[in-house]
Structure formats: C-alpha cells, structure tokens
Design a protein around this motif. Structure first.
Motif, PDB file in Angstrom:
ATOM      1  N   LYS A 248      17.124  36.107  17.528  1.00 30.79           N
ATOM      2  CA  LYS A 248      16.278  37.221  17.955  1.00 30.79           C
ATOM      3  C   LYS A 248      14.868  37.006  17.421  1.00 30.79           C
ATOM      4  O   LYS A 248      14.641  36.229  16.495  1.00 30.79           O
ATOM      5  N   LYS A 249      13.928  37.718  18.023  1.00 32.59           N
ATOM      6  CA  LYS A 249      12.544  37.713  17.552  1.00 32.59           C
ATOM      7  C   LYS A 249      11.902  39.026  17.953  1.00 32.59           C
ATOM      8  O   LYS A 249      12.449  39.799  18.740  1.00 32.59           O
ATOM      9  N   VAL A 250      10.702  39.269  17.439  1.00 29.22           N
ATOM     10  CA  VAL A 250       9.932  40.455  17.775  1.00 29.22           C
ATOM     11  C   VAL A 250       9.138  40.162  19.038  1.00 29.22           C
ATOM     12  O   VAL A 250       8.604  39.057  19.212  1.00 29.22           O
ATOM     13  N   CYS A 251       9.037  41.115  19.932  1.00 31.83           N
ATOM     14  CA  CYS A 251       8.259  40.970  21.164  1.00 31.83           C
ATOM     15  C   CYS A 251       6.838  40.547  20.801  1.00 31.83           C
ATOM     16  O   CYS A 251       6.192  41.159  19.946  1.00 31.83           O
ATOM     17  N   SER A 252       6.352  39.495  21.463  1.00 31.03           N
ATOM     18  CA  SER A 252       5.030  38.957  21.138  1.00 31.03           C
ATOM     19  C   SER A 252       3.894  39.861  21.606  1.00 31.03           C
ATOM     20  O   SER A 252       2.762  39.684  21.181  1.00 31.03           O
ATOM     21  N   ARG A 253       4.181  40.825  22.453  1.00 33.78           N
ATOM     22  CA  ARG A 253       3.125  41.708  22.964  1.00 33.78           C
ATOM     23  C   ARG A 253       3.055  43.039  22.218  1.00 33.78           C
ATOM     24  O   ARG A 253       2.039  43.388  21.669  1.00 33.78           O
ATOM     25  N   CYS A 254       4.158  43.792  22.213  1.00 34.40           N
ATOM     26  CA  CYS A 254       4.114  45.121  21.585  1.00 34.40           C
ATOM     27  C   CYS A 254       4.428  45.079  20.089  1.00 34.40           C
ATOM     28  O   CYS A 254       4.131  46.026  19.372  1.00 34.40           O
TER      29      CYS A 254
ATOM     30  N   CYS B  98       9.508  41.828  25.762  1.00 34.07           N
ATOM     31  CA  CYS B  98      10.526  42.822  26.113  1.00 34.07           C
ATOM     32  C   CYS B  98      10.357  43.258  27.577  1.00 34.07           C
ATOM     33  O   CYS B  98       9.322  43.012  28.202  1.00 34.07           O
ATOM     34  N   ASP B  99      11.376  43.909  28.112  1.00 33.08           N
ATOM     35  CA  ASP B  99      11.350  44.337  29.514  1.00 33.08           C
ATOM     36  C   ASP B  99      10.186  45.281  29.801  1.00 33.08           C
ATOM     37  O   ASP B  99       9.549  45.198  30.847  1.00 33.08           O
ATOM     38  N   SER B 100       9.899  46.175  28.872  1.00 31.28           N
ATOM     39  CA  SER B 100       8.800  47.131  29.060  1.00 31.28           C
ATOM     40  C   SER B 100       7.458  46.401  29.159  1.00 31.28           C
ATOM     41  O   SER B 100       6.656  46.678  30.047  1.00 31.28           O
ATOM     42  N   CYS B 101       7.210  45.472  28.248  1.00 31.04           N
ATOM     43  CA  CYS B 101       5.952  44.710  28.274  1.00 31.04           C
ATOM     44  C   CYS B 101       5.880  43.814  29.507  1.00 31.04           C
ATOM     45  O   CYS B 101       4.803  43.647  30.099  1.00 31.04           O
TER      46      CYS B 101
END
Length: 142
Positions: free
Chosen positions: A4-10, A22-25
């Motif tokens: 796993k990793k942290v979303c690079s955008r949000c 992520c799906d939202s970003c």
C-alpha cells in the motif's frame, strides 16, 4: 498482502502500490482533462492526445526512459515514479511534425511538468536545451 501507499495527489487516501492515485483524485483529474480538452486545448491536439499512436508512443517513452521523472532524477537527485506524463520539449503548437519524435519526448511527473512550463515562461530555449541534455545523460546511463 498487497503493498500500500498514500495517494500521491490528496496525500490522505491509502491505495494499492500499483495505483497512481485514489479513485476520487482520478475522477477529479479526468474531469479536469475533459474540461481542458473541451474549452482550452486546440482541437487537433486534443484528438492527437486521444489517438492510439500517442498512447503507444507514450507507453514506449515510459518504458524506454526508465519509468521515472527524469528532471527529478538528474536535477534533484530524487527518484519519482508516481504521476508520470510525457512532455513535448518542442510543443505541438510550435512544431506539429515533432509530436512523435522520441528525442522530443521527456518523461516527468505532474509536479515537474508544471515546473517545466514555469521555466518555459522565463527561458524557453534554455530550458529546452537542458531537457535535451538530460535526455542524452539518461541515454548514457541505460
């Protein structure tokens, strides 16, 4: 168990390591791209960026240039492999014939892409020379 990793955008969602964001970003990015294509981008350029020839060339450049942000690697001595895009050193509006020229395509992250366009406003010719130098250095490394 998947990595796993942290979303690079949000920077708040936890995603699988093989995802870009992520799906939202991702949905927000798709909407931004649709709006840009519809209202701002030249229609010929928009059609080109959605063509199979561009998809194949962009995939080839990602693989051939090592799958990392070349600016971050050579200028900042960091490895960045998230949020990658293929930048035209000589922009489509300046020379349409170079749209698929391998020596005109530069792999970078979204952050670096924005930086390059900022540098273009200050010294376009000098920045283009530096990008070509980085491409040559990368070729020597591989």
């Amino acid at each position: 168990m998947k990595m796993k990793k942290v979303c690079s955008r949000c920077k708040s969602a936890i995603i699988d390591a093989d995802q870009i964001c992520c799906d939202s970003c991702m949905e927000k990015a798709k909407q931004r791209h649709r709006e840009y294509d519809r209202f701002r981008r030249d229609k010929r350029a928009a059609a080109f960026y959605h063509s199979p020839e561009w998809a194949h060339m962009a995939a080839y450049i990602r693989q051939a240039q090592g799958g990392v942000d070349l600016w971050a690697l050579h200028e900042e001595h960091r490895i960045v492999s998230d949020d990658l895009c293929v930048h035209h050193i000589v922009e489509l509006a300046d020379d349409w014939s170079k749209r698929l020229a391998e020596d005109n395509l530069f792999l970078c992250s979204g952050r670096t892409h924005a930086l390059i366009h900022k540098l273009y406003r200050q010294d376009k010719a000098g920045t283009q020379v530096r990008l070509r130098e980085i491409l040559e250095q990368q070729k020597l490394m591989t």
